[in-house]
Write an enzyme that holds these catalytic residues in place. Structure first.
Site, PDB file in Angstrom:
ATOM      1  N   ARG A  34       0.843  -1.186   0.000  1.00  0.00           N
ATOM      2  CA  ARG A  34       0.000   0.000   0.000  1.00  0.00           C
ATOM      3  C   ARG A  34       0.886   1.246   0.000  1.00  0.00           C
ATOM      4  O   ARG A  34       2.096   1.164   0.136  1.00  0.00           O
ATOM      5  CB  ARG A  34      -0.960  -0.003   1.196  1.00  0.00           C
ATOM      6  CG  ARG A  34      -0.245  -0.322   2.496  1.00  0.00           C
ATOM      7  CD  ARG A  34      -0.810   0.358   3.676  1.00  0.00           C
ATOM      8  NE  ARG A  34      -0.724   1.783   3.575  1.00  0.00           N
ATOM      9  CZ  ARG A  34       0.400   2.470   3.765  1.00  0.00           C
ATOM     10  NH1 ARG A  34       1.542   1.869   4.070  1.00  0.00           N
ATOM     11  NH2 ARG A  34       0.410   3.779   3.660  1.00  0.00           N
ATOM     12  N   ALA A  81       0.727   5.127  -2.192  1.00  0.00           N
ATOM     13  CA  ALA A  81       0.584   5.393  -3.633  1.00  0.00           C
ATOM     14  C   ALA A  81       1.827   5.007  -4.455  1.00  0.00           C
ATOM     15  O   ALA A  81       1.720   4.225  -5.414  1.00  0.00           O
ATOM     16  CB  ALA A  81       0.201   6.855  -3.835  1.00  0.00           C
ATOM     17  N   ARG A 140      -7.585  -0.704  -7.004  1.00  0.00           N
ATOM     18  CA  ARG A 140      -7.820   0.476  -6.158  1.00  0.00           C
ATOM     19  C   ARG A 140      -7.915   1.698  -7.078  1.00  0.00           C
ATOM     20  O   ARG A 140      -7.068   1.874  -7.943  1.00  0.00           O
ATOM     21  CB  ARG A 140      -6.683   0.673  -5.128  1.00  0.00           C
ATOM     22  CG  ARG A 140      -6.576  -0.469  -4.129  1.00  0.00           C
ATOM     23  CD  ARG A 140      -5.681  -0.100  -2.951  1.00  0.00           C
ATOM     24  NE  ARG A 140      -6.328   0.804  -2.034  1.00  0.00           N
ATOM     25  CZ  ARG A 140      -5.681   1.452  -1.063  1.00  0.00           C
ATOM     26  NH1 ARG A 140      -4.379   1.305  -0.921  1.00  0.00           N
ATOM     27  NH2 ARG A 140      -6.325   2.263  -0.245  1.00  0.00           N
ATOM     28  N   ASP A 168      -2.229  10.888  -2.551  1.00  0.00           N
ATOM     29  CA  ASP A 168      -2.485   9.765  -3.461  1.00  0.00           C
ATOM     30  C   ASP A 168      -2.841  10.235  -4.857  1.00  0.00           C
ATOM     31  O   ASP A 168      -2.688   9.493  -5.821  1.00  0.00           O
ATOM     32  CB  ASP A 168      -3.611   8.884  -2.917  1.00  0.00           C
ATOM     33  CG  ASP A 168      -3.132   8.119  -1.694  1.00  0.00           C
ATOM     34  OD1 ASP A 168      -3.092   8.723  -0.610  1.00  0.00           O
ATOM     35  OD2 ASP A 168      -2.759   6.950  -1.843  1.00  0.00           O
ATOM     36  N   ASN A 217      -5.857  12.153  -0.009  1.00  0.00           N
ATOM     37  CA  ASN A 217      -4.950  11.398   0.859  1.00  0.00           C
ATOM     38  C   ASN A 217      -5.826  10.625   1.834  1.00  0.00           C
ATOM     39  O   ASN A 217      -7.054  10.762   1.845  1.00  0.00           O
ATOM     40  CB  ASN A 217      -3.979  12.341   1.588  1.00  0.00           C
ATOM     41  CG  ASN A 217      -2.828  11.582   2.227  1.00  0.00           C
ATOM     42  OD1 ASN A 217      -2.183  10.775   1.580  1.00  0.00           O
ATOM     43  ND2 ASN A 217      -2.572  11.807   3.502  1.00  0.00           N
ATOM     44  N   LYS A 218      -5.201   9.798   2.631  1.00  0.00           N
ATOM     45  CA  LYS A 218      -5.931   8.921   3.548  1.00  0.00           C
ATOM     46  C   LYS A 218      -7.029   9.683   4.286  1.00  0.00           C
ATOM     47  O   LYS A 218      -6.832  10.821   4.711  1.00  0.00           O
ATOM     48  CB  LYS A 218      -4.922   8.319   4.528  1.00  0.00           C
ATOM     49  CG  LYS A 218      -5.468   7.409   5.572  1.00  0.00           C
ATOM     50  CD  LYS A 218      -6.353   6.307   5.064  1.00  0.00           C
ATOM     51  CE  LYS A 218      -5.689   5.431   4.022  1.00  0.00           C
ATOM     52  NZ  LYS A 218      -6.660   4.479   3.394  1.00  0.00           N
TER      53      LYS A 218
HETATM   54  O1  MRU Z   1      -4.839   3.281   1.738  1.00  0.00           O
HETATM   55  P1  MRU Z   1      -3.355   3.502   1.764  1.00  0.00           P
HETATM   56  O2  MRU Z   1      -2.729   3.004   3.014  1.00  0.00           O
HETATM   57  O3  MRU Z   1      -2.669   3.016   0.512  1.00  0.00           O
HETATM   58  O4  MRU Z   1      -3.261   5.076   1.764  1.00  0.00           O
HETATM   59  C1  MRU Z   1      -2.014   5.660   1.719  1.00  0.00           C
HETATM   60  C2  MRU Z   1      -1.989   7.101   1.953  1.00  0.00           C
HETATM   61  O5  MRU Z   1      -2.979   7.785   2.008  1.00  0.00           O
HETATM   62  C3  MRU Z   1      -0.653   7.676   2.004  1.00  0.00           C
HETATM   63  O6  MRU Z   1      -0.621   8.770   2.843  1.00  0.00           O
HETATM   64  C4  MRU Z   1      -0.313   8.076   0.579  1.00  0.00           C
HETATM   65  O7  MRU Z   1      -0.384   6.967  -0.279  1.00  0.00           O
HETATM   66  C5  MRU Z   1       0.968   8.681   0.469  1.00  0.00           C
HETATM   67  S1  MRU Z   1       2.291   7.550   0.502  1.00  0.00           S
HETATM   68  C6  MRU Z   1       3.511   8.601   0.094  1.00  0.00           C
END
Ligand code: MRU
Length: 348
Positions: A49, A51, A92, A239, A249-250
Site C-alpha cells: 500500500r 501510492a 484500487r 495519493d 490522501n488517507k
Molecule cells: O490506503 P493507503 O494506506 O494506501 O493510503 C495511503 C496514503 O494515504 C498515504 O498517505 C499516501 O499513499 C501517500 S504515501 C507517500
C-alpha cells in the site's frame, strides 16, 4: 531485501517479493507473488500500500506475469498484457501512481512490437526497475526539500503512513528520518489513522526504527495536541494531486488541514510527480475508494464492537481543498500557490 525494503524481485526474477504490511508491526512476513489474482489481492487487501509503492509493485507484477505468456504471438501477448493490466488497475481507484506505472509498462509493449516478445519482456523488467529507481531518487530529493521546512526541536503532526513501506524511501516522514540521521531532533505526533491504523502500526514502527521521537495519538486528539502548541508543522502524503492543488490522501487528512488552519499551523503535502494528475482538474473529479464495513466494525477487535447489521460508512480517502495547503514538496522543489500555474511550469 533489507528489513524495510517494501518490494523487490526474487533472484530468478520470476516472483515479486513484498513485506505483508497487514502483519506489521507484530510479524515481518514476506509474500512471494507470481499469479495475477495474488497480485491483485495484495493491492486490494493493502498487503502492499501507499501510492508510490503500489505503482512500483504493479510494474514488477506485469513483468513477472508477462514471462508466463511470452510464447504467444505478439497480438495475443499484447491482448493478454492489456487484460491483466486493466484487472490490476481496477484493484484500487484513488492513487494515480497505479495507473501511471501501468501505462508506462504498456508503452514498452506497444513501442517494441518489432523487437519480439523475449526482448519486450526483458525491457519490461528494465522499465519496472527504472520506475523503482526513479522513485528512490525522487524520494531522496523530496526528503532534502522537506528538511528545509524543519527546525531542530520541531513538533510535527503526520497522518497515515508515508515512510519507506509506502514509498521507496519516504515522502512525508522521509525528511524526519533524514533529519534524525543528521542528528536533528523532532517530536512527532502520529495519528493512528482509523480504520486501518497505518499510523499506529506502520508510521510509529518506521519512526522508532529510525530513532525519531514519536507519540501515537487517536485521530480525534489532533485538535488538542495543536491547541497545546505542540505542533509546528503538519506533513502528510498524497495519493492524487489534482491540477488546482486539491489532493486526495488517507481519510482524515482534510480534517487535519482544517484544524491546522484554525490554529495557524502550516500544512505541507509531500509526494513525487507521479502523484500529480494534471488531467484531473480538481478534487471533485477524484474517485474515492469505498471499502468494506468490516474494517470499521470488526477488524482489530477481539470481537465485533458494533451491532450486527449496523451501517458503516468507510471511504478510504478524502480530498483536502487546495486553500488549506501551504505547499507541495516534490522532487523538483516546493510548489506554492497558485498551484495549477506552478505545477504546469514544473511538470506540464
Ligand atoms: O490506503 P493507503 O494506506 O494506501 O493510503 C495511503 C496514503 O494515504 C498515504 O498517505 C499516501 O499513499 C501517500 S504515501 C507517500
Amino acid at each position: 531485501m533489507t528489513q524495510l525494503e517494501n518490494v523487490c524481485l526474487s533472484q530468478d526474477r520470476k516472483q515479486v517479493i513484498i513485506i505483508d504490511q497487514t502483519q506489521l508491526p507484530n510479524r515481518l512476513e514476506y509474500l512471494y507473488l507470481d499469479k495475477l489474482e495474488d497480485c491483485y489481492q495484495a493491492i486490494k487487501k493493502l498487503q502492499i500500500r501507499g501510492a508510490p509503492a503500489i505503482g512500483i509493485f504493479a510494474g514488477y507484477s506485469m513483468y513477472v506475469l508477462a514471462q508466463q505468456y511470452v510464447g504467444l504471438p505478439y497480438e495475443q501477448f499484447r491482448a493478454e498484457f492489456i487484460r491483466q493490466k486493466e484487472y490490476l488497475n481496477s484493484s484500487r481507484p484513488t492513487a494515480v501512481n497505479l495507473n501511471w506505472a501501468l501505462e508506462r509498462v504498456l508503452k514498452v509493449v506497444e513501442d517494441n512490437r518489432e523487437a519480439g516478445n523475449e526482448k519486450i519482456v526483458e525491457l519490461l523488467g528494465r522499465e519496472a526497475e527504472k520506475i523503482h529507481e526513479e522513485d528512490k531518487e525522487m524520494c531522496l530529493k523530496i526528503c532534502e526539500y522537506g528538511l528545509t521546512l524543519l527546525h531542530d526541536g520541531d513538533g510535527v503532526l503526520t497522518h497515515c503512513n508515508t515512510g519507506p513501506l509506502a514509498t521507496s524511501r519516504g515522502t512525508a516522514i522521509g525528511p524526519l528520518l533524514l533529519g534524525a540521521q543528521r542528528g536533528m531532533n523532532f517530536h512527532v505526533f502520529a495519528d493512528e489513522t482509523r480504520p486501518l491504523l497505518q499510523g499506529a502500526r506502520l508510521t510509529t514502527f518506521e519512526l522508532m526504527n529510525g530513532g525519531v521521537d514519536v507519540t501515537l495519538i487517536c485521530d480525534n486528539m489532533a485538535s488538542l495536541v495543536m491547541k497545546n502548541g505542540w505542533v509546528d508543522i503538519c506533513l502528510v502524503g498524497c495519493d492524487r494531486i489534482a491540477a488546482n492543488g486539491d489532493f486526495a490522501n488517507k481519510i482524515g487528512t482534510s480534517g487535519v488541514a482544517i484544524l491546522a488552519k484554525h490554529y495557524g499551523i502550516p500544512v505541507y503535502s509531500l509526494g513525487p510527480s507521479s502523484t500529480i494528475d494534471l488531467n484531473c482538474p480538481d478534487g471533485d473529479h477524484i474517485k474515492i475508494e469505498m471499502r468494506e464495513p468490516s474494517e470499521v466494525a470488526e477488524m482489530w477487535y477481539k470481537e465485533r464492537m458494533a451491532p450486527e447489521g449496523c451501517k458503516c460508512y468507510n471511504p478510504s480517502f478524502d480530498v483536502t481543498d487546495h486553500s488549506l495547503v501551504s505547499g507541495f514538496v516534490t522532487e523538483k522543489g516546493i510548489v506554492y500557490p497558485p498551484f495549477e500555474e506552478n505545477f504546469r511550469k514544473l511538470f506540464g
